[in-house]
Design a protein around this motif. Sequence first.
Motif, PDB file in Angstrom:
ATOM      1  N   SER A   9      -1.929  -6.701  -4.674  1.00 57.49           N
ATOM      2  CA  SER A   9      -2.486  -7.205  -3.417  1.00 57.49           C
ATOM      3  C   SER A   9      -1.415  -7.842  -2.551  1.00 57.49           C
ATOM      4  O   SER A   9      -0.288  -8.080  -2.980  1.00 57.49           O
ATOM      5  CB  SER A   9      -3.595  -8.224  -3.699  1.00 57.49           C
ATOM      6  N   GLY A  10      -1.799  -8.106  -1.304  1.00 55.68           N
ATOM      7  CA  GLY A  10      -0.936  -8.792  -0.351  1.00 55.68           C
ATOM      8  C   GLY A  10      -1.790  -9.276   0.800  1.00 55.68           C
ATOM      9  O   GLY A  10      -2.977  -8.985   0.890  1.00 55.68           O
ATOM     10  N   THR A  11      -1.183 -10.042   1.722  1.00 54.23           N
ATOM     11  CA  THR A  11      -1.954 -10.546   2.857  1.00 54.23           C
ATOM     12  C   THR A  11      -1.081 -10.689   4.093  1.00 54.23           C
ATOM     13  O   THR A  11       0.136 -10.886   3.998  1.00 54.23           O
ATOM     14  CB  THR A  11      -2.624 -11.896   2.525  1.00 54.23           C
ATOM     15  N   ASP A  12      -1.719 -10.534   5.241  1.00 50.67           N
ATOM     16  CA  ASP A  12      -1.105 -10.794   6.545  1.00 50.67           C
ATOM     17  C   ASP A  12      -1.904 -11.939   7.151  1.00 50.67           C
ATOM     18  O   ASP A  12      -3.067 -11.776   7.506  1.00 50.67           O
ATOM     19  CB  ASP A  12      -1.189  -9.547   7.428  1.00 50.67           C
ATOM     20  N   ASN A  13      -1.289 -13.107   7.258  1.00 50.78           N
ATOM     21  CA  ASN A  13      -2.000 -14.295   7.721  1.00 50.78           C
ATOM     22  C   ASN A  13      -1.748 -14.623   9.188  1.00 50.78           C
ATOM     23  O   ASN A  13      -2.082 -15.716   9.648  1.00 50.78           O
ATOM     24  CB  ASN A  13      -1.623 -15.498   6.857  1.00 50.78           C
ATOM     25  N   THR A  14      -1.195 -13.675   9.927  1.00 47.55           N
ATOM     26  CA  THR A  14      -0.965 -13.872  11.353  1.00 47.55           C
ATOM     27  C   THR A  14      -2.102 -13.243  12.134  1.00 47.55           C
ATOM     28  O   THR A  14      -2.255 -12.017  12.145  1.00 47.55           O
ATOM     29  CB  THR A  14       0.370 -13.249  11.790  1.00 47.55           C
ATOM     30  N   HIS A  15      -2.923 -14.058  12.767  1.00 48.37           N
ATOM     31  CA  HIS A  15      -4.074 -13.553  13.516  1.00 48.37           C
ATOM     32  C   HIS A  15      -3.569 -13.014  14.855  1.00 48.37           C
ATOM     33  O   HIS A  15      -3.260 -13.762  15.776  1.00 48.37           O
ATOM     34  CB  HIS A  15      -5.087 -14.678  13.729  1.00 48.37           C
ATOM     35  N   GLY A  54       0.725  12.663  -7.331  1.00 46.54           N
ATOM     36  CA  GLY A  54      -0.640  12.858  -7.787  1.00 46.54           C
ATOM     37  C   GLY A  54      -1.470  11.594  -7.818  1.00 46.54           C
ATOM     38  O   GLY A  54      -2.703  11.653  -7.886  1.00 46.54           O
ATOM     39  N   ASP A  55      -0.818  10.433  -7.797  1.00 44.96           N
ATOM     40  CA  ASP A  55      -1.561   9.174  -7.752  1.00 44.96           C
ATOM     41  C   ASP A  55      -2.330   9.064  -6.431  1.00 44.96           C
ATOM     42  O   ASP A  55      -1.863   9.513  -5.378  1.00 44.96           O
ATOM     43  CB  ASP A  55      -0.630   7.976  -7.857  1.00 44.96           C
ATOM     44  N   MET A  56      -3.480   8.424  -6.483  1.00 42.09           N
ATOM     45  CA  MET A  56      -4.231   8.080  -5.274  1.00 42.09           C
ATOM     46  C   MET A  56      -4.197   6.562  -5.130  1.00 42.09           C
ATOM     47  O   MET A  56      -4.470   5.835  -6.092  1.00 42.09           O
ATOM     48  CB  MET A  56      -5.682   8.553  -5.390  1.00 42.09           C
ATOM     49  N   VAL A  57      -3.841   6.078  -3.929  1.00 41.05           N
ATOM     50  CA  VAL A  57      -3.933   4.647  -3.662  1.00 41.05           C
ATOM     51  C   VAL A  57      -5.125   4.412  -2.742  1.00 41.05           C
ATOM     52  O   VAL A  57      -5.325   5.115  -1.757  1.00 41.05           O
ATOM     53  CB  VAL A  57      -2.639   4.080  -3.048  1.00 41.05           C
ATOM     54  N   VAL A  58      -5.953   3.436  -3.107  1.00 43.27           N
ATOM     55  CA  VAL A  58      -7.152   3.074  -2.347  1.00 43.27           C
ATOM     56  C   VAL A  58      -6.981   1.635  -1.893  1.00 43.27           C
ATOM     57  O   VAL A  58      -6.747   0.745  -2.717  1.00 43.27           O
ATOM     58  CB  VAL A  58      -8.421   3.226  -3.193  1.00 43.27           C
ATOM     59  N   LEU A  59      -7.107   1.409  -0.591  1.00 44.06           N
ATOM     60  CA  LEU A  59      -6.868   0.088  -0.027  1.00 44.06           C
ATOM     61  C   LEU A  59      -8.169  -0.516   0.485  1.00 44.06           C
ATOM     62  O   LEU A  59      -8.840   0.067   1.335  1.00 44.06           O
ATOM     63  CB  LEU A  59      -5.849   0.159   1.109  1.00 44.06           C
ATOM     64  N   ALA A  60      -8.538  -1.672  -0.071  1.00 39.78           N
ATOM     65  CA  ALA A  60      -9.668  -2.454   0.420  1.00 39.78           C
ATOM     66  C   ALA A  60      -9.104  -3.524   1.352  1.00 39.78           C
ATOM     67  O   ALA A  60      -8.285  -4.344   0.931  1.00 39.78           O
ATOM     68  CB  ALA A  60     -10.413  -3.098  -0.746  1.00 39.78           C
ATOM     69  N   VAL A  61      -9.528  -3.509   2.608  1.00 34.02           N
ATOM     70  CA  VAL A  61      -8.898  -4.311   3.654  1.00 34.02           C
ATOM     71  C   VAL A  61      -9.904  -5.295   4.241  1.00 34.02           C
ATOM     72  O   VAL A  61     -10.975  -4.894   4.712  1.00 34.02           O
ATOM     73  CB  VAL A  61      -8.351  -3.414   4.780  1.00 34.02           C
ATOM     74  N   VAL A 100     -11.727   0.656   4.364  1.00 36.92           N
ATOM     75  CA  VAL A 100     -11.188   1.346   3.188  1.00 36.92           C
ATOM     76  C   VAL A 100     -10.324   2.511   3.667  1.00 36.92           C
ATOM     77  O   VAL A 100     -10.753   3.323   4.491  1.00 36.92           O
ATOM     78  CB  VAL A 100     -12.318   1.871   2.278  1.00 36.92           C
ATOM     79  N   PHE A 101      -9.109   2.588   3.134  1.00 31.76           N
ATOM     80  CA  PHE A 101      -8.173   3.678   3.406  1.00 31.76           C
ATOM     81  C   PHE A 101      -7.723   4.245   2.063  1.00 31.76           C
ATOM     82  O   PHE A 101      -7.726   3.552   1.043  1.00 31.76           O
ATOM     83  CB  PHE A 101      -6.930   3.182   4.153  1.00 31.76           C
ATOM     84  N   ASP A 102      -7.301   5.520   2.058  1.00 30.77           N
ATOM     85  CA  ASP A 102      -6.708   6.077   0.844  1.00 30.77           C
ATOM     86  C   ASP A 102      -5.659   7.124   1.195  1.00 30.77           C
ATOM     87  O   ASP A 102      -5.619   7.646   2.309  1.00 30.77           O
ATOM     88  CB  ASP A 102      -7.766   6.642  -0.112  1.00 30.77           C
ATOM     89  N   ALA A 103      -4.809   7.403   0.220  1.00 27.35           N
ATOM     90  CA  ALA A 103      -3.759   8.423   0.399  1.00 27.35           C
ATOM     91  C   ALA A 103      -3.223   8.827  -0.960  1.00 27.35           C
ATOM     92  O   ALA A 103      -3.191   8.018  -1.904  1.00 27.35           O
ATOM     93  CB  ALA A 103      -2.621   7.892   1.265  1.00 27.35           C
ATOM     94  N   LEU A 104      -2.788  10.082  -1.063  1.00 26.61           N
ATOM     95  CA  LEU A 104      -2.144  10.577  -2.270  1.00 26.61           C
ATOM     96  C   LEU A 104      -0.636  10.373  -2.200  1.00 26.61           C
ATOM     97  O   LEU A 104      -0.037  10.454  -1.117  1.00 26.61           O
ATOM     98  CB  LEU A 104      -2.437  12.063  -2.455  1.00 26.61           C
ATOM     99  N   VAL A 105      -0.026  10.132  -3.356  1.00 25.52           N
ATOM    100  CA  VAL A 105       1.433  10.161  -3.466  1.00 25.52           C
ATOM    101  C   VAL A 105       1.848  11.617  -3.632  1.00 25.52           C
ATOM    102  O   VAL A 105       1.356  12.308  -4.524  1.00 25.52           O
ATOM    103  CB  VAL A 105       1.912   9.321  -4.659  1.00 25.52           C
ATOM    104  N   THR A 106       2.726  12.091  -2.759  1.00 24.03           N
ATOM    105  CA  THR A 106       3.142  13.496  -2.805  1.00 24.03           C
ATOM    106  C   THR A 106       4.534  13.697  -3.393  1.00 24.03           C
ATOM    107  O   THR A 106       4.860  14.805  -3.819  1.00 24.03           O
ATOM    108  CB  THR A 106       3.101  14.116  -1.401  1.00 24.03           C
ATOM    109  N   ALA A 107       5.362  12.657  -3.420  1.00 23.17           N
ATOM    110  CA  ALA A 107       6.709  12.803  -3.979  1.00 23.17           C
ATOM    111  C   ALA A 107       7.260  11.431  -4.339  1.00 23.17           C
ATOM    112  O   ALA A 107       6.895  10.419  -3.733  1.00 23.17           O
ATOM    113  CB  ALA A 107       7.649  13.494  -2.977  1.00 23.17           C
ATOM    114  N   VAL A 164      -5.385  -7.635   1.498  1.00 30.19           N
ATOM    115  CA  VAL A 164      -5.637  -6.262   1.054  1.00 30.19           C
ATOM    116  C   VAL A 164      -5.489  -6.209  -0.463  1.00 30.19           C
ATOM    117  O   VAL A 164      -4.595  -6.848  -1.024  1.00 30.19           O
ATOM    118  CB  VAL A 164      -4.632  -5.286   1.710  1.00 30.19           C
ATOM    119  N   VAL A 165      -6.363  -5.446  -1.129  1.00 29.17           N
ATOM    120  CA  VAL A 165      -6.161  -5.087  -2.537  1.00 29.17           C
ATOM    121  C   VAL A 165      -5.944  -3.579  -2.610  1.00 29.17           C
ATOM    122  O   VAL A 165      -6.748  -2.805  -2.087  1.00 29.17           O
ATOM    123  CB  VAL A 165      -7.351  -5.485  -3.423  1.00 29.17           C
ATOM    124  N   LEU A 166      -4.839  -3.167  -3.234  1.00 31.79           N
ATOM    125  CA  LEU A 166      -4.529  -1.758  -3.459  1.00 31.79           C
ATOM    126  C   LEU A 166      -4.887  -1.410  -4.902  1.00 31.79           C
ATOM    127  O   LEU A 166      -4.450  -2.081  -5.838  1.00 31.79           O
ATOM    128  CB  LEU A 166      -3.050  -1.490  -3.196  1.00 31.79           C
TER     129      LEU A 166
END
Length: 265
Positions: A119-125, A141-148, A192-199, A220-222
């Motif tokens: 996880s990480g955070t952006d605290n600048t409004h 082949g990994d999929m990353v799913v981001l909860a924002v 929610v965003f997602d993306a595959l790792v391609t390389a 955000v939690v990835l």
Amino acid sequence: MTISFAGIGAKSAGGTTSINVAYPASVGANDRLVLAGVGWPSSAGVNAIAGWTVAQRAGGTGTAIDAHTTTVAAFHKQAAGGETGTVTVTRGGTPTGQLGIMARYTKTGSAWVAPVQVSGTDNTHAANRSITTGAVALAPGDMVVLAVAVDTDAALTITSPGLTAAGITFGTISRRTSGAGDPIGVDGNVEVFDALVTAGTATVAVTFAFTTATTQCGPVVLTRLREVTSAPPAVGTAAGGTSWLGSATGARVAAGVAAGALAWS
């Protein structure tokens, strides 16, 4: 082998201490479910749900409308198949609002590796967003799913979402959510965003960024999803006539693959 986004349920809002988050349609056996929940203020962390694993992160700034602290949580579980209805999410502390949404993912490999969450955070409004997570092991082949978490209920117009990590190439980044959030309390939203790792293969921090004119911030939690390929045929024998995969060494290697520390090649 391929991990694919397979659907998302309706955004569930309107609650304070609890909400009911809808399952997506057509949940199959062994699908991976990811439930993203956002609540406010940041002291209102989620409670455990039986059968689910969760990571959460607090962030944001201030206490006024459209500039307040939030907590984002990402639950995950492997589906039994046929799940319908809702999952109840509750929070401790004194939440003034929360909402959530659930997505499902499928695989073509033989099994899931246990998901990893950072996880990480952006605290600048302010307009736009940029968040850097902790380090996570990534491979093709990994999929990353981001909860924002978003600290406004405004429907965001988001352009140019981007993922960067040293030595890693990501495929198309897909936004799976849209629309306004929850106006209860000081209000908020979930994306929610997602993306595959391609390389690339590396253990690295990931930076997620997007462009929007709406002022907002938050954590955000990835969640990294990974599948296991089928094991190779048991070729050769160990002492005593046991197949290699049935030997103690083969069992240790298979366990390493299942844990994500090794891969069949």
